[in-house]
Design a protein around this motif. Structure first.
Motif, PDB file in Angstrom:
ATOM      1  N   TYR A 172     -40.599 -33.520 -34.755  1.00  0.00           N
ATOM      2  CA  TYR A 172     -39.868 -32.263 -34.684  1.00  0.00           C
ATOM      3  C   TYR A 172     -40.726 -31.049 -35.010  1.00  0.00           C
ATOM      4  O   TYR A 172     -40.315 -30.141 -35.717  1.00  0.00           O
ATOM      5  CB  TYR A 172     -38.640 -32.295 -35.608  1.00  0.00           C
ATOM      6  CG  TYR A 172     -37.376 -32.107 -34.807  1.00  0.00           C
ATOM      7  CD1 TYR A 172     -37.155 -30.928 -34.113  1.00  0.00           C
ATOM      8  CD2 TYR A 172     -36.417 -33.115 -34.714  1.00  0.00           C
ATOM      9  CE1 TYR A 172     -36.021 -30.755 -33.352  1.00  0.00           C
ATOM     10  CE2 TYR A 172     -35.280 -32.950 -33.956  1.00  0.00           C
ATOM     11  CZ  TYR A 172     -35.078 -31.779 -33.276  1.00  0.00           C
ATOM     12  OH  TYR A 172     -33.968 -31.602 -32.527  1.00  0.00           O
ATOM     13  N   VAL A 175     -41.019 -27.298 -30.408  1.00  0.00           N
ATOM     14  CA  VAL A 175     -39.639 -26.923 -30.078  1.00  0.00           C
ATOM     15  C   VAL A 175     -39.654 -25.830 -29.015  1.00  0.00           C
ATOM     16  O   VAL A 175     -40.700 -25.276 -28.683  1.00  0.00           O
ATOM     17  CB  VAL A 175     -38.906 -26.378 -31.327  1.00  0.00           C
ATOM     18  CG1 VAL A 175     -38.711 -27.467 -32.360  1.00  0.00           C
ATOM     19  CG2 VAL A 175     -39.643 -25.188 -31.923  1.00  0.00           C
ATOM     20  N   LEU A 176     -38.474 -25.545 -28.512  1.00  0.00           N
ATOM     21  CA  LEU A 176     -38.317 -24.372 -27.664  1.00  0.00           C
ATOM     22  C   LEU A 176     -37.848 -23.228 -28.558  1.00  0.00           C
ATOM     23  O   LEU A 176     -36.966 -23.411 -29.399  1.00  0.00           O
ATOM     24  CB  LEU A 176     -37.269 -24.628 -26.597  1.00  0.00           C
ATOM     25  CG  LEU A 176     -37.739 -25.367 -25.358  1.00  0.00           C
ATOM     26  CD1 LEU A 176     -36.566 -25.588 -24.431  1.00  0.00           C
ATOM     27  CD2 LEU A 176     -38.817 -24.589 -24.640  1.00  0.00           C
ATOM     28  N   LEU A 177     -38.429 -22.079 -28.344  1.00  0.00           N
ATOM     29  CA  LEU A 177     -37.961 -20.903 -29.050  1.00  0.00           C
ATOM     30  C   LEU A 177     -37.307 -19.958 -28.046  1.00  0.00           C
ATOM     31  O   LEU A 177     -37.588 -20.000 -26.855  1.00  0.00           O
ATOM     32  CB  LEU A 177     -39.117 -20.183 -29.754  1.00  0.00           C
ATOM     33  CG  LEU A 177     -39.776 -20.961 -30.879  1.00  0.00           C
ATOM     34  CD1 LEU A 177     -40.847 -20.100 -31.555  1.00  0.00           C
ATOM     35  CD2 LEU A 177     -38.764 -21.426 -31.914  1.00  0.00           C
ATOM     36  N   ASP A 178     -36.452 -19.075 -28.597  1.00  0.00           N
ATOM     37  CA  ASP A 178     -35.736 -18.110 -27.783  1.00  0.00           C
ATOM     38  C   ASP A 178     -34.845 -18.842 -26.777  1.00  0.00           C
ATOM     39  O   ASP A 178     -34.652 -20.048 -26.887  1.00  0.00           O
ATOM     40  CB  ASP A 178     -36.707 -17.166 -27.081  1.00  0.00           C
ATOM     41  CG  ASP A 178     -36.231 -15.730 -27.193  1.00  0.00           C
ATOM     42  OD1 ASP A 178     -35.064 -15.478 -26.856  1.00  0.00           O
ATOM     43  OD2 ASP A 178     -37.006 -14.882 -27.641  1.00  0.00           O
ATOM     44  N   PHE A 188     -43.643 -23.898 -35.291  1.00  0.00           N
ATOM     45  CA  PHE A 188     -43.162 -22.984 -36.315  1.00  0.00           C
ATOM     46  C   PHE A 188     -44.287 -22.059 -36.783  1.00  0.00           C
ATOM     47  O   PHE A 188     -45.351 -22.544 -37.195  1.00  0.00           O
ATOM     48  CB  PHE A 188     -42.619 -23.787 -37.505  1.00  0.00           C
ATOM     49  CG  PHE A 188     -42.269 -22.926 -38.698  1.00  0.00           C
ATOM     50  CD1 PHE A 188     -41.233 -22.011 -38.627  1.00  0.00           C
ATOM     51  CD2 PHE A 188     -42.993 -23.037 -39.886  1.00  0.00           C
ATOM     52  CE1 PHE A 188     -40.915 -21.223 -39.722  1.00  0.00           C
ATOM     53  CE2 PHE A 188     -42.670 -22.259 -40.982  1.00  0.00           C
ATOM     54  CZ  PHE A 188     -41.627 -21.340 -40.902  1.00  0.00           C
TER      55      PHE A 188
ATOM     56  N   TYR B  81     -37.575 -26.998 -36.348  1.00  0.00           N
ATOM     57  CA  TYR B  81     -36.199 -27.276 -35.931  1.00  0.00           C
ATOM     58  C   TYR B  81     -35.330 -26.056 -36.188  1.00  0.00           C
ATOM     59  O   TYR B  81     -34.556 -25.614 -35.329  1.00  0.00           O
ATOM     60  CB  TYR B  81     -35.689 -28.492 -36.715  1.00  0.00           C
ATOM     61  CG  TYR B  81     -34.218 -28.796 -36.514  1.00  0.00           C
ATOM     62  CD1 TYR B  81     -33.797 -29.587 -35.464  1.00  0.00           C
ATOM     63  CD2 TYR B  81     -33.256 -28.272 -37.371  1.00  0.00           C
ATOM     64  CE1 TYR B  81     -32.459 -29.855 -35.271  1.00  0.00           C
ATOM     65  CE2 TYR B  81     -31.916 -28.537 -37.192  1.00  0.00           C
ATOM     66  CZ  TYR B  81     -31.521 -29.326 -36.140  1.00  0.00           C
ATOM     67  OH  TYR B  81     -30.186 -29.580 -35.950  1.00  0.00           O
ATOM     68  N   GLU B  83     -36.330 -22.924 -36.794  1.00  0.00           N
ATOM     69  CA  GLU B  83     -36.808 -21.750 -36.053  1.00  0.00           C
ATOM     70  C   GLU B  83     -36.258 -21.796 -34.624  1.00  0.00           C
ATOM     71  O   GLU B  83     -35.837 -20.781 -34.060  1.00  0.00           O
ATOM     72  CB  GLU B  83     -38.346 -21.763 -36.035  1.00  0.00           C
ATOM     73  CG  GLU B  83     -38.983 -20.639 -35.241  1.00  0.00           C
ATOM     74  CD  GLU B  83     -39.054 -19.340 -36.021  1.00  0.00           C
ATOM     75  OE1 GLU B  83     -38.741 -19.363 -37.231  1.00  0.00           O
ATOM     76  OE2 GLU B  83     -39.391 -18.306 -35.425  1.00  0.00           O
ATOM     77  N   SER B  84     -36.261 -22.987 -34.051  1.00  0.00           N
ATOM     78  CA  SER B  84     -35.751 -23.153 -32.696  1.00  0.00           C
ATOM     79  C   SER B  84     -34.272 -22.787 -32.639  1.00  0.00           C
ATOM     80  O   SER B  84     -33.818 -22.103 -31.717  1.00  0.00           O
ATOM     81  CB  SER B  84     -35.959 -24.615 -32.279  1.00  0.00           C
ATOM     82  OG  SER B  84     -35.408 -24.860 -31.020  1.00  0.00           O
ATOM     83  N   VAL B  85     -33.531 -23.222 -33.641  1.00  0.00           N
ATOM     84  CA  VAL B  85     -32.109 -22.893 -33.700  1.00  0.00           C
ATOM     85  C   VAL B  85     -31.928 -21.385 -33.909  1.00  0.00           C
ATOM     86  O   VAL B  85     -31.185 -20.721 -33.183  1.00  0.00           O
ATOM     87  CB  VAL B  85     -31.416 -23.693 -34.823  1.00  0.00           C
ATOM     88  CG1 VAL B  85     -30.013 -23.184 -35.066  1.00  0.00           C
ATOM     89  CG2 VAL B  85     -31.388 -25.178 -34.469  1.00  0.00           C
ATOM     90  N   SER B  87     -33.782 -18.904 -33.246  1.00  0.00           N
ATOM     91  CA  SER B  87     -34.172 -18.029 -32.143  1.00  0.00           C
ATOM     92  C   SER B  87     -33.195 -18.100 -30.978  1.00  0.00           C
ATOM     93  O   SER B  87     -33.281 -17.323 -30.044  1.00  0.00           O
ATOM     94  CB  SER B  87     -35.585 -18.381 -31.672  1.00  0.00           C
ATOM     95  OG  SER B  87     -35.574 -19.638 -31.031  1.00  0.00           O
TER      96      SER B  87
ATOM     97  N   GLY C 187     -25.537 -28.548 -35.140  1.00  0.00           N
ATOM     98  CA  GLY C 187     -26.662 -27.866 -35.762  1.00  0.00           C
ATOM     99  C   GLY C 187     -27.850 -27.668 -34.852  1.00  0.00           C
ATOM    100  O   GLY C 187     -28.958 -27.426 -35.309  1.00  0.00           O
ATOM    101  N   LYS C 188     -27.604 -27.765 -33.552  1.00  0.00           N
ATOM    102  CA  LYS C 188     -28.712 -27.606 -32.613  1.00  0.00           C
ATOM    103  C   LYS C 188     -28.586 -26.291 -31.858  1.00  0.00           C
ATOM    104  O   LYS C 188     -27.640 -25.536 -32.063  1.00  0.00           O
ATOM    105  CB  LYS C 188     -28.705 -28.752 -31.599  1.00  0.00           C
ATOM    106  CG  LYS C 188     -28.722 -30.119 -32.216  1.00  0.00           C
ATOM    107  CD  LYS C 188     -28.497 -31.152 -31.124  1.00  0.00           C
ATOM    108  CE  LYS C 188     -28.320 -32.538 -31.715  1.00  0.00           C
ATOM    109  NZ  LYS C 188     -27.718 -33.461 -30.753  1.00  0.00           N
ATOM    110  N   ARG C 189     -29.533 -26.058 -30.953  1.00  0.00           N
ATOM    111  CA  ARG C 189     -29.361 -24.973 -30.009  1.00  0.00           C
ATOM    112  C   ARG C 189     -28.142 -25.315 -29.150  1.00  0.00           C
ATOM    113  O   ARG C 189     -27.879 -26.471 -28.867  1.00  0.00           O
ATOM    114  CB  ARG C 189     -30.600 -24.852 -29.118  1.00  0.00           C
ATOM    115  CG  ARG C 189     -31.844 -24.456 -29.875  1.00  0.00           C
ATOM    116  CD  ARG C 189     -33.107 -24.890 -29.180  1.00  0.00           C
ATOM    117  NE  ARG C 189     -33.315 -24.204 -27.915  1.00  0.00           N
ATOM    118  CZ  ARG C 189     -33.884 -23.010 -27.786  1.00  0.00           C
ATOM    119  NH1 ARG C 189     -34.307 -22.377 -28.857  1.00  0.00           N
ATOM    120  NH2 ARG C 189     -34.039 -22.458 -26.605  1.00  0.00           N
ATOM    121  N   ARG C 471     -33.276  -9.195 -26.969  1.00  0.00           N
ATOM    122  CA  ARG C 471     -32.122  -8.934 -27.781  1.00  0.00           C
ATOM    123  C   ARG C 471     -31.643  -7.498 -27.636  1.00  0.00           C
ATOM    124  O   ARG C 471     -30.488  -7.207 -27.833  1.00  0.00           O
ATOM    125  CB  ARG C 471     -32.455  -9.204 -29.246  1.00  0.00           C
ATOM    126  CG  ARG C 471     -32.562 -10.677 -29.463  1.00  0.00           C
ATOM    127  CD  ARG C 471     -33.440 -10.991 -30.631  1.00  0.00           C
ATOM    128  NE  ARG C 471     -33.554 -12.426 -30.767  1.00  0.00           N
ATOM    129  CZ  ARG C 471     -32.647 -13.171 -31.379  1.00  0.00           C
ATOM    130  NH1 ARG C 471     -31.606 -12.629 -31.913  1.00  0.00           N
ATOM    131  NH2 ARG C 471     -32.806 -14.466 -31.439  1.00  0.00           N
TER     132      ARG C 471
END
Lengths: 779, 230, 474
Positions: A172, A175-178, A188, B81, B83-85, B87, C187-189, C471
């Motif tokens: 983990y 990750v994907l950001l935005d 991170f 994890y 940070e991904s959430v 953002s 708790g995910k995207r 944003r």
């Protein structure tokens, strides 16, 4: 747990009738009818399909909307179209969408020529784009880690890499950001993506967004060839494909084998090939002369080695480790036993298991396969840390928990990286693995185990909880036999408690009925890459090939050899891919032993400290893709190494070197080829009888599944003895991690993972001094 | 946090960002307790990610790397994890912002009533004030008081540019913002909803019947009053 | 069917502004929680039968029969979940907000009854994070309900137990999509999931899950009180009951109204909400939130119910009517719509992620005078390529209204394009709008009616992808 089975059904695709296993996803079933459905995000290795890229849309009769072929299980009578107008329009649309922000910098892209995006654009795209707005442009490539570069312009957001990080290696970190069109792959706060399996994302990437920094701009697909091989840098023996250009290894990719590696590689396996082609590699024989190792001719090196060994005679000894093949091990054993009259040799790190117990542990019915780790009801990881000892098995254990709800228990002397997927983690005192196994066996038999648990430094109720977990509940029993696999490390049978550990394992197996249950069993992770093969070839102080009885008395084990050398009772030692100062416990004892030895003959690829300071003759070792020989996977799969790249410098096949020395010592071998050496091996080990290179092929064969397996003989195991085993403290700490290896140390992009940076400078400097070009000409 | 993004390489000197080991990160006791309480609400602790990040944002002003590391340490997940959430969601700030937030809705219904000009005026009015974070926001679900804004979570509207100075004064002074315009006091528009005239609720300043619905004066679409009951 | 001149029956909004209705005391005084007692005295099957008999269709947007949805949950002992979708994010929709803020106990009561029918023992209200006031009201009501034994173990001695947690979101439209909501709740995207498996089989934490909108669940107590068949007499055959509609945009009295389904749309837009300001007409209206294809003034006499609107090529959706008057350029409406969906696309699937982005860029090009009529065809074709090809409905939610605007207002868009092109050219050649006006090119240019389009938006193509910048864009 039952393996998935399914009946065969018939469906129609693009007008032709095709038979396929029911519930296969359409994209896979289509292949059986020679129909290709293009995909980007679909990769069955990553788990359930996500249907994100929408490239695989197909038309199915009776369903109004187009469906994703990657997620639609095929049913009997289904009628599918992949080339109808609707599908074609959708496919062209998806390609057009994907290329909107793709830079199309194929001429300067590493992926060019082997790029799914190129292929699918060519095969299924519309040929033009109506997107006239400016594409986005960004700085590229960027470092994602010392191993991997990322080019975010090229990314098509297929999610493969982040799914790997999150659902396969479960680190983990990636990750994907935005979100939306702004989404991007990242870590991170600018931390690098460093994890044991990170390199797999390069191979998963369907575009040129993730590239190997070691491979970037080294070759084009038409410059290279691919050669299948087996990575022997650890016991996991993953199947690999070596990318070869101009006889050099430029890259290592996974060669998927569901019974070995499941298509993944660890970063050591993927990137350590760099160490094959560095100036620090030993590529010619060296002899100590006036206190310094100097490059010499083969003839001189063989003379010196032969003379030194013959001088020692029965006072010679041998230790094999590392990438030693079974043939090399067998030849070393014959050199020592028959040529020099010495029984002193070992391929275990520590301790000796008596022959009867060794045979009992090797009994075919008790052997678990790698895939059993995934489908068992419960797995006990006992006194081993898979990610350090055989990393790829770590992924298999996680897969079992994630996909098949396998209950995972870990019993170890320290913290484990498997704590998150594990249902239960139990600790015992360092070195007390055997004692712990005794306590657990007692608990499984329903005996009082409190005192035994205390002796092992474990909590009695935790041992009881583990026993319950392994037994399974009554509702589990209703679903058939409870399959349990015990994955154990060689250290359980280390030192003085070797037999004790072996006995405890056998009583665990007995209490759990492992021998009688399909899909259950024991699986050992040996300390050395081909540990199993070497023991089966007879590289043991107490057994000949096939755990056969020795004619004479048993010899000394590794620790005994060290003691014998230090005490002057032995005078020569043959180090086959082993630097005892690094690879064996008790570094101090070995330091004294090597200093006392009058002759130290070594096969080595790099000048690590023990070799540099103590070897009298150094034969250049082959890298595994240069080798020809046999290795045996921990589950008994006999695999074959075939030369994939050329020997650099004056490197020779090592089996030839050993055969030559054996002949000089009086043996008549007349081996003219690697195939002949293999034949000798298969004839020497009774349960390998009749093996041929053809039968082994590219996928290997488990000897337990062949008729000759009965040749192992049924050894009645000694009755399991109660009582505590002595804990050899410090033994656990002495085990080195996977990354503590010259292949890591000498691979430029991988060296940052080498745990002893302080050694690095010394090793480099020594190599540079010794192997400098002007010295290479000396003879 | 350094503004990471497309153009930023990883810093190879840093260690990989794994799950913080216990004791590695100092977490304020109150924050830890709040996150643990959230985690107890769910069968899977990860479900607490959003409430936990929101709590950390209240503590730190934004989801800074430090804030995320603290949540990661309590929740036993990797900071990536979280940070991904973070953002992914508009209300979680991944860059430093002012303590006070003014979300100006600029979605269709509000923009039909002048929200874009209102936003521009807001932005001019807070230019140079680091404490107030004025940003455009998608539909806040209050199109009946369009154009409107959510000021530190309190819905106010309809707003016109003339209201901005008073509103910002209230924000900076820590007072309730434009109490007369708060959604909390607005009665339902449906004339049939309320069968009786209820006694005036203390919190309800305006007369019953939606008379507090004020449209921006510059908007020609302005209309007041309500239709006669059917 | 309700006639326009008779008062609509009130089920949800009855005395909604009564002071203290949000408290248990007042709610109970008005008969609150009586339905719960009645339901718990029935068998779960009988409660389900009442829900099925009511014909209640989901009020969140898809309009799926609520009773049928409950019946899809597998039977048997296992952890089942009920999730109330309170992520009211569809532009133009604000009905659930009013309910939760003013009558939170009605929702709690509905959830407990529905959980009893569905056999669910854990429930969550996923409320959008922006609704602070409403979430606080729910939390307060929930505390009271727990204290009174309406929520918790062995509710009113029935043996039925339920945990209920108010879960606050953090700002993402896609979390209103049921599977996106589930991922977010885990708790995910908030990425939508591939279906099948459907939530009824594998939803929250892989368990069977019933997901319903606030209004749907808040209607449940009324159905139990009056009986399913009685409820079904309201409205029209396939659209029973009353419905909350949120009317906004260019109307004189924007707000929430409770109507009986099937009344003429004109009655809502003009009768209740007062219609556009004096002197203006209706150019177009979204009948069910910004995701619904726009209808024109000609469609105002259509009965407002699920099937009629679907037949007219649009949908009732969440029941949010947005009225656009005839002084507003359709391009501005399209731009707002497209930018919203671009901003809210989760990015998981290709056609939505790229298609929304591309559509905005094309609209910007039209507005900047850099487009030709061929671009309208490309834009229409891009919408067709999105529709039906995405993982969830968000892509369609942009492509359908945009497609409808291109189809219905092609002439206006072409004229807009031409004016923009001339205006752009004039910078070099004519140098003033007045000269263009003299040519008639700017006649009836309604641009001044709206504020500058997209203040704070980026110029097309300018570092579009940089994270963090989106944003600010609306």
């Amino acid at each position: 747990m039952p393996r998935p089975e399914s009946k065969t059904i018939t469906f129609t695709i693009d007008g032709r009738e095709v038979s396929a296993p029911e519930n296969t996803m359409l994209v896979d079933a289509a292949k059986l009818g020679d129909v290709e459905i293009p995909v980007f995000c679909y990769e069955p290795k990553l788990g359930q399909p996500v249907g994100a890229c929408r490239m695989c849309l197909v038309e199915i009769e009776g369903i109004p909307k187009l469906q994703t072929g990657c997620s639609t299980p095929v049913k009997d009578g289904m009628v599918v179209y992949t080339q109808s107008d609707r599908v074609t329009i959708a496919q062209q649309a998806v390609v057009e969408f994907l290329l909107i922000n793709h830079p199309l910098d194929c001429p300067v892209c590493d992926k060019g020529g082997e790029c799914p995006l190129q292929d699918i654009t060519f095969g299924w795209g519309g040929g033009i784009s109506r997107f006239v707005e400016p594409k986005r442009h960004f700085v590229k490539p960027l470092e994602l880690s010392p191993l991997i570069a990322i080019d975010r312009e090229r990314c098509i957001l297929c999610y493969r890499c982040v799914r790997f990080s999150q659902e396969i290696s479960e680190d983990y970190q990636l990750v994907l950001l935005d979100r939306g069109a702004h989404s991007y792959v990242a870590t991170f706060d600018g931390h690098p993506y460093v994890a044991p399996f990170s390199g797999n994302i390069v191979e998963l990437c369907p575009v040129g967004a993730l590239t190997s920094r070691a491979y970037r701009f080294r070759a084009r697909p038409w410059d290279i060839e691919s050669a299948g091989s087996v990575c022997t840098l650890c016991p996991a023996q993953c199947n690999v494909a070596v990318t070869v250009r101009d006889e050099r290894a430029l890259r290592v990719l996974a060669r998927e084998h569901p019974e070995v590696d499941d298509g993944w590689l660890c970063d050591k396996g993927r990137f350590a090939y760099q160490s094959f082609h560095v100036p620090e590699r030993i590529t010619q024989p060296l002899v100590r002369d006036g206190g310094f190792l100097r490059p010499v001719s083969w003839e001189r090196a063989l003379d010196e080695a032969s003379a030194g060994l013959r001088r020692a005679g029965a006072r010679a000894a041998g230790v094999a480790a590392g990438t030693t093949t079974s043939e090399e091990g067998l030849l070393l054993a014959r050199l020592l036993r028959e040529g020099l009259g010495s029984p002193h040799l070992d391929a275990r790190r520590s301790g000796t298991v008596s022959t009867g117990l060794a045979r009992a542990l090797a009994a075919p019915a008790l052997q678990a396969r790698v895939s059993d780790l995934e489908f068992a009801h419960a797995v006990l990881v006992l006194d081993t840390e898979p990610v350090d000892d055989a990393p790829i098995l770590d992924l298999r254990l996680r897969k079992g928990v994630r996909r098949h709800r396998t209950k995972l228990a870990v019993a170890s002397p320290g913290a484990t990286t498997l704590a998150e997927p594990a249902t239960l983690c139990v600790r015992f005192a360092p070195g007390a693995g055997a004692a712990f196994a005794v306590a657990l066996a007692a608990a499984l038999r329903g005996e009082d185990h409190a005192a035994l648990a205390r002796d092992a430094g474990a909590e009695a109720d935790q041992v009881a909880a583990l026993s319950d977990l392994l037994r399974g509940s009554e509702s589990d029993e209703a679903q058939g036999p409870h399959e349990v696999v015990i994955l154990w490390g060689e250290r359980l049978t280390a030192g003085d408690s070797a037999d004790h550990g072996a006995q405890a394992l056998l009583s665990l197996a007995d209490a759990l009925g492992l021998a009688d249950t399909d899909g259950a069993g024991l699986l050992e992770i040996p300390a050395h890459a081909n540990g199993r093969g070497l023991r089966e070839a007879g590289v043991l102080p107490n057994a000949g090939p096939g755990y056969g009885e020795l004619a004479g008395a048993a010899g000394r084990d590794a620790a005994g050899i060290a003691a014998g050398l230090a005490a002057g009772e032995l005078s020569a030692v043959y180090l086959l891919h082993c630097d005892p100062l690094r690879d064996l416990p008790d570094r101090q004892a070995w330091g004294e032993a090597l200093a006392s030895a009058s002759t130290v003959v070594a096969h080595a690829s790099h000048l690590t400290q023990g070799i540099r300071e103590h070897a009298d003759v150094v034969f250049p070792a082959e890298a595994y893709p240069e080798k020809e020989g046999t290795v045996v996977h921990p589950d008994g799969r006999v695999q074959r190494l075939r030369p994939a790249i050329a020997h650099p410098g004056e490197v020779r096949h090592e089996w030839r070197v050993l055969a030559e020395l054996a002949e000089r010592a009086g043996l008549e071998l007349t081996l003219h080829s690697g195939a002949a050496a293999a034949e000798l091996l298969y004839a020497s080990v009774p349960f390998y009888a009749g093996l041929t290179l053809d039968e082994i092929g590219g996928r290997g064969v488990r000897w337990q599944e062949r008729a000759a397996a009965t040749e192992l003989g049924a050894a009645a195991p000694p009755a399991p003895g109660p009582g505590a085993a002595s804990a050899s403290a410090g033994e656990a700490a002495a085990y080195r991690s996977l990354w503590d290896a010259p292949e890591v140390e000498f691979s430029p992009t991988l060296e940052f993972l080498f745990p002893h940076p302080e050694l690095l400078a010394d090793d480099r400097a020594a190599s540079a001094e010794l192997l400098a070009p002007e010295l290479e000409t000396a003879s | 946090m350094s503004p990471l993004g497309w153009d930023t390489a990883a810093d190879l000197e840093k260690p990989p960002a794994e799950i913080p080991s216990p004791g590695e990160v100092d977490v304020p006791e109150g924050l830890r307790a709040e996150i643990e309480a959230h985690m107890a609400n769910y069968p899977d602790r990860r479900s607490a990610a959003l409430p936990a990040l929101a709590a950390a944002q209240r503590e730190h002003g934004w989801c800074s790397p430090q804030a995320i590391a603290q949540v990661a340490a309590v929740m036993r997940v990797t900071p990536a994890y979280l940070e991904s959430v973070a953002s992914f969601y508009d209300m979680l700030e991944t860059e430093p912002v002012g303590r006070h937030s003014v979300y100006v809705c600029t979605n269709i219904s509000c923009s039909l009533r002048g929200a874009d000009a209102l936003l521009a005026d807001f932005q001019r009015a807070v230019d140079g004030d680091p404490e107030v974070n004025v940003r455009a926001f998608e539909c806040l679900g209050a199109c009946d008081i369009a154009p409107m804004a959510s000021v530190d979570g309190v819905y106010v509207g309809p707003l016109s540019s003339q209201d901005i100075p008073a509103l910002l004064d209230d924000v900076r002074a820590g007072r309730a913002v434009l109490p007369e315009r708060q959604l909390a006091r607005r009665l339902v528009a449906d004339p049939h909803a309320n069968s009786t005239e209820f006694p005036q609720h203390p919190a309800q300043g305006a007369a019953h019947g939606g008379a507090n619905l004020e449209l921006p004066t510059e908007d020609p679409a302005t209309a007041r009053g309500r239709r006669e009951p059917r | 069917m309700a006639a326009a001149d008779t008062a609509a029956p009130m089920l949800l909004f009855t005395d909604i502004d009564e002071p203290g209705l949000a408290t248990r005391e007042v709610y109970e005084r008005r008969g609150g929680y009586e339905s719960l007692r009645r339901a718990l005295a029935m068998s779960p099957e009988d409660v389900l039968a009442q829900l099925e008999a009511s014909g209640l269709r989901g009020r969140g947007g898809a309009g799926f029969a609520m009773g049928k949805k409950v019946s899809f949950l597998p039977k048997g002992a296992m952890d089942k979940y009920l999730v109330c979708n309170a992520d009211e994010s569809e532009p133009g929709t604000f009905k659930d907000r009013e309910l939760m803020q003013k009558s939170p106990h009605m929702l709690v009561e509905g959830i407990v009854i529905a959980s009893y029918a569905a056999g669910a023992t854990r429930s969550f209200i996923y409320i959008r994070g922006e609704y602070v006031l409403q979430a606080d009201a729910l939390d307060a009501a929930l505390a009271e309900a727990r204290e009174a034994g309406y929520v918790g173990d062995d509710i009113l001695g029935s043996g039925h137990s339920l945990t209920l947690v108010v879960h606050r979101g953090a700002g993402a439209y896609i979390c209103g999509e049921e599977t996106g909501l589930l991922d977010s709740l885990e708790g995910k995207r908030g990425n939508p999931r591939l279906k099948p498996p459907f939530p009824a089989n594998q939803g929250l934490y892989q368990g069977p899950t019933l997901i319903n909108n606030v209004e749907t669940l808040a209607t449940v107590p009324a159905i139990i009180r009056m009986g399913g068949e009685e409820y079904a007499k309201l409205g029209v055959e396939t659209s029973t009951g009353t419905k909350l509609v949120s009317v906004s945009g260019h109307v004189q009295r924007p707000g929430n109204y409770e109507i009986e389904l099937g009344i003429p749309s004109r009655e809502i837009v003009y009768g209740l909400a007062g219609g556009p300001p004096e002197g203006r007409g209706v150019k177009c209206w979204f009948p069910g939130g910004s995701s619904s294809p726009v209808l024109t003034a000609d469609d105002l006499d259509l009965p407002y119910d699920f099937d009629t609107l679907a037949k007219a090529g649009s949908m009732l959706g969440s029941g949010a009517i947005i009225v656009v008057d005839d002084a507003t350029p359709i391009l501005d409406v399209a731009m707002k719509t497209a930018k919203f969906y671009r901003h809210e696309s989760c990015g998981k699937c290709t056609p939505c992620r790229e298609g929304t982005n591309w559509t905005v860029k094309m609209l910007e090009r039209i507005d900047a005078g850099e487009a030709t009529p061929m671009d309208l065809e490309i834009m229409a074709s891009v919408q067709e390529h999105i529709i039906g090809n995405c993982l969830c409905v968000l892509g369609d939610a942009m492509a359908m209204p945009i497609g409808s605007m291109i189809a219905k207002f092609k002439d206006e868009l072409e004229a807009h394009m031409e004016r923009a092109r001339l205006r752009r050219g004039s910078g070099d050649r004519i140098a003033s709008d007045s000269a263009l006006a003299a040519q008639g090119a700017l006649a009836n240019d309604p641009r001044t009616m709206l504020g500058a389009t997209g203040a704070g938006d980026q110029a097309p193509g300018a570092h579009e992808g940089a994270p963090g910048t989106h944003r600010g864009g609306a």
